[in-house]
Design a protein around this motif. Structure first.
Motif, PDB file in Angstrom:
ATOM      1  N   GLY A   1      -2.209   9.126   1.712  1.00 35.32           N
ATOM      2  CA  GLY A   1      -1.743   9.275   0.460  1.00 35.32           C
ATOM      3  C   GLY A   1      -0.355   9.677  -0.415  1.00 35.32           C
ATOM      4  O   GLY A   1      -0.134  10.746   0.973  1.00 35.32           O
ATOM      5  N   PRO A   2       0.116   9.709  -1.408  1.00 35.08           N
ATOM      6  CA  PRO A   2      -1.325   9.175  -2.651  1.00 35.08           C
ATOM      7  C   PRO A   2      -1.052   7.441  -2.794  1.00 35.08           C
ATOM      8  O   PRO A   2      -0.169   7.572  -1.623  1.00 35.08           O
ATOM      9  N   PHE A   3      -1.665   7.369  -2.539  1.00 32.67           N
ATOM     10  CA  PHE A   3      -2.495   5.900  -2.496  1.00 32.67           C
ATOM     11  C   PHE A   3      -1.296   4.855  -3.729  1.00 32.67           C
ATOM     12  O   PHE A   3      -0.985   4.964  -5.314  1.00 32.67           O
ATOM     13  N   SER A   4      -0.754   3.328  -3.420  1.00 33.68           N
ATOM     14  CA  SER A   4      -0.834   2.797  -4.938  1.00 33.68           C
ATOM     15  C   SER A   4      -1.863   2.069  -5.641  1.00 33.68           C
ATOM     16  O   SER A   4      -1.815   1.682  -6.977  1.00 33.68           O
ATOM     17  N   LEU A   5      -3.144   2.267  -4.263  1.00 30.74           N
ATOM     18  CA  LEU A   5      -4.335   0.992  -4.920  1.00 30.74           C
ATOM     19  C   LEU A   5      -5.306   1.912  -4.196  1.00 30.74           C
ATOM     20  O   LEU A   5      -5.125   2.444  -3.188  1.00 30.74           O
ATOM     21  N   VAL A   6      -6.153   2.542  -5.261  1.00 29.69           N
ATOM     22  CA  VAL A   6      -7.732   2.532  -4.606  1.00 29.69           C
ATOM     23  C   VAL A   6      -8.676   1.577  -5.516  1.00 29.69           C
ATOM     24  O   VAL A   6      -8.565   1.202  -6.223  1.00 29.69           O
ATOM     25  N   TYR A   7      -9.713   1.309  -4.482  1.00 30.44           N
ATOM     26  CA  TYR A   7     -10.683   0.656  -4.989  1.00 30.44           C
ATOM     27  C   TYR A   7     -12.044   0.611  -4.448  1.00 30.44           C
ATOM     28  O   TYR A   7     -12.436   1.144  -3.649  1.00 30.44           O
ATOM     29  N   VAL A   8     -13.265   0.364  -5.319  1.00 28.65           N
ATOM     30  CA  VAL A   8     -14.370   0.351  -4.936  1.00 28.65           C
ATOM     31  C   VAL A   8     -15.009  -0.826  -5.535  1.00 28.65           C
ATOM     32  O   VAL A   8     -14.971  -1.295  -6.799  1.00 28.65           O
ATOM     33  N   VAL A   9     -16.027  -1.519  -4.604  1.00 32.47           N
ATOM     34  CA  VAL A   9     -16.518  -3.150  -5.095  1.00 32.47           C
ATOM     35  C   VAL A   9     -17.436  -2.947  -4.449  1.00 32.47           C
ATOM     36  O   VAL A   9     -18.528  -1.906  -4.316  1.00 32.47           O
ATOM     37  N   PHE A  10     -18.302  -4.137  -5.539  1.00 35.30           N
ATOM     38  CA  PHE A  10     -19.783  -4.714  -5.207  1.00 35.30           C
ATOM     39  C   PHE A  10     -20.635  -3.623  -5.460  1.00 35.30           C
ATOM     40  O   PHE A  10     -21.808  -3.037  -5.040  1.00 35.30           O
ATOM     41  N   ASN A  11     -20.581  -3.415  -6.660  1.00 34.57           N
ATOM     42  CA  ASN A  11     -21.471  -1.591  -7.296  1.00 34.57           C
ATOM     43  C   ASN A  11     -21.841  -0.774  -6.494  1.00 34.57           C
ATOM     44  O   ASN A  11     -22.398   0.169  -7.074  1.00 34.57           O
TER      45      ASN A  11
ATOM     46  N   GLY B   1       0.422  -0.988   0.113  1.00 35.83           N
ATOM     47  CA  GLY B   1       0.051   0.088   0.000  1.00 35.83           C
ATOM     48  C   GLY B   1       1.233   1.590   0.155  1.00 35.83           C
ATOM     49  O   GLY B   1       2.208   0.601  -0.125  1.00 35.83           O
ATOM     50  N   PRO B   2       0.569   2.242   1.047  1.00 35.11           N
ATOM     51  CA  PRO B   2      -1.161   2.352   0.784  1.00 35.11           C
ATOM     52  C   PRO B   2      -2.308   2.989  -0.032  1.00 35.11           C
ATOM     53  O   PRO B   2      -2.420   2.576  -1.197  1.00 35.11           O
ATOM     54  N   THR B   3      -2.777   1.701   0.499  1.00 38.37           N
ATOM     55  CA  THR B   3      -4.515   1.934  -0.028  1.00 38.37           C
ATOM     56  C   THR B   3      -5.611   2.107   0.407  1.00 38.37           C
ATOM     57  O   THR B   3      -5.606   2.582   1.531  1.00 38.37           O
TER      58      THR B   3
ATOM     59  N   VAL C   1      -6.926   2.348   4.064  1.00 37.78           N
ATOM     60  CA  VAL C   1      -7.656   3.766   4.714  1.00 37.78           C
ATOM     61  C   VAL C   1      -9.502   3.454   3.884  1.00 37.78           C
ATOM     62  O   VAL C   1      -9.157   3.318   3.097  1.00 37.78           O
ATOM     63  N   GLY C   2     -10.149   3.607   4.830  1.00 40.33           N
ATOM     64  CA  GLY C   2     -11.505   3.627   4.187  1.00 40.33           C
ATOM     65  C   GLY C   2     -12.127   4.549   3.942  1.00 40.33           C
ATOM     66  O   GLY C   2     -12.202   5.991   5.403  1.00 40.33           O
ATOM     67  N   ILE C   3     -12.791   4.999   2.958  1.00 37.17           N
ATOM     68  CA  ILE C   3     -14.043   6.574   3.943  1.00 37.17           C
ATOM     69  C   ILE C   3     -15.511   5.883   2.883  1.00 37.17           C
ATOM     70  O   ILE C   3     -15.425   5.500   2.804  1.00 37.17           O
ATOM     71  N   ASP C   4     -16.288   6.347   4.142  1.00 38.73           N
ATOM     72  CA  ASP C   4     -17.507   5.664   3.409  1.00 38.73           C
ATOM     73  C   ASP C   4     -18.274   6.917   4.050  1.00 38.73           C
ATOM     74  O   ASP C   4     -18.257   7.933   4.824  1.00 38.73           O
ATOM     75  N   ALA C   5     -19.594   7.182   3.734  1.00 41.66           N
ATOM     76  CA  ALA C   5     -20.751   8.194   3.592  1.00 41.66           C
ATOM     77  C   ALA C   5     -21.185   8.810   5.424  1.00 41.66           C
ATOM     78  O   ALA C   5     -22.448   8.967   5.383  1.00 41.66           O
ATOM     79  N   SER C   6     -21.486   6.544   5.372  1.00 38.29           N
ATOM     80  CA  SER C   6     -22.347   6.039   6.848  1.00 38.29           C
ATOM     81  C   SER C   6     -21.816   6.229   8.013  1.00 38.29           C
ATOM     82  O   SER C   6     -20.437   5.031   8.292  1.00 38.29           O
ATOM     83  N   PRO C   7     -22.565   7.060   8.867  1.00 42.74           N
ATOM     84  CA  PRO C   7     -20.933   6.535   9.772  1.00 42.74           C
ATOM     85  C   PRO C   7     -21.237   5.217  10.966  1.00 42.74           C
ATOM     86  O   PRO C   7     -20.759   4.843  12.093  1.00 42.74           O
ATOM     87  N   ARG C   8     -22.885   4.856  10.620  1.00 42.17           N
ATOM     88  CA  ARG C   8     -23.085   3.514  10.819  1.00 42.17           C
ATOM     89  C   ARG C   8     -22.749   2.096  10.355  1.00 42.17           C
ATOM     90  O   ARG C   8     -22.442   1.286  11.041  1.00 42.17           O
TER      91      ARG C   8
END
Length: 267
Positions: free
Chosen positions: A119-129, A59-61, A83-90
């Motif tokens: 960052g900067p990141f070696s990989l950024v990914y987004v899964v499951f639509n 990484g970092p990823t 590292v993760g980012i999400d709009a939902s605190p729950r």
């Protein structure tokens, strides 16, 4: 709780595209793992972690829409910095309750902005639509551009999504039985707008506790449209598979795993 930073939801004229992802996560967080994980883990999830780990190195990823950590936690357990980012605190609260969840760096915010530390990141990914939860083309283009900015030269952007299938909709509608038990049933009901490439859907759960609904709002894109988004962001398509295990991508593939690379001028 995991290390958390809060970023304001940025209004750019596409605010509904951001709030839809937050609403989905906030409402479905309590049942997400029960519905979308199987005992012992999903076989495709293990293949996905191998796929991502091979391309991430150490990484970092960055995971966009990290949710409850289905990908991030096993990837981190392999030694990759995630590292993760999400709009939902729950959703992030569910992640924090899992082993290793409190050790992840997470950000509450709009993943289209790709604003995260490390960052900067070696990989950024987004899964499951999850990419399709950005509900207009402008926001999806902005996400690609910001991914390109967050990647190091030679870094990769990996996206998993369904291939649109308009034949599943009869008169613009679809009903799917997701699960059926003696005392409970779960359905997905959808309305399709082929002009806007939008799907408005609801998970409908009926059981002893009554009826619950969970909203889903998607703006899908064809693989060729995603490729154009990548080109506009300065990324090069390097791989496309029909699944995480390296299945060939064909006209019959229901999903695709695509990889774009940020050019490295030193090579």
């Amino acid at each position: 709780m995991p290390r958390r930073q809060n970023h304001d939801m940025v209004s750019t004229g596409s605010e509904d595209a951001v709030l839809g992802a937050a609403l989905y996560g906030e409402q479905i967080a309590g049942v997400y793992d029960d519905w979308f994980s199987l005992p012992g883990g999903r076989p495709e999830s293990a293949a996905a972690v191998d796929f991502l780990g091979t391309r991430a190195g150490h990484g970092p990823t960055l995971e966009l829409g990290v949710g409850t950590g289905r990908m991030a936690l096993p990837l981190a357990a392999r030694g990759t910095t995630v590292v993760g980012i999400d709009a939902s605190p729950r959703m992030l609260a569910q992640l924090a309750e899992k082993p290793g969840g409190k050790d992840l760096e997470v950000v509450v915010g709009d993943f289209a902005d790709v604003t995260a530390p490390g960052g900067p990141f070696s990989l950024v990914y987004v899964v499951f639509n999850t990419f399709f939860m950005l509900r207009d083309q402008e926001t999806q283009l902005r996400c690609f551009a910001n991914v390109a900015g967050a990647l190091r030269p030679g870094g990769l952007f990996v996206l998993e999504a369904f291939v649109p299938d308009q034949t599943r909709y009869h008169r613009g509608q679809d009903v799917l039985v997701d699960s059926l038990a003696e005392d409970a049933v779960r359905l997905t009901l959808a309305i399709h707008d082929p002009v806007e490439q939008r799907v408005q859907a609801r998970h409908l759960a009926l059981g002893p506790e009554g009826m619950r609904t969970y909203p889903i709002e998607l703006r899908y894109a064809w693989p060729s449209e995603l490729d154009l988004m990548g080109r506009l962001a300065g990324l090069e398509l390097t791989e496309r598979w029909g699944g995480w295990s390296g299945q060939p991508f064909t006209a019959a593939s229901p999903t695709h795993v695509s990889v774009w690379r940020k050019p490295d001028p030193r090579r």
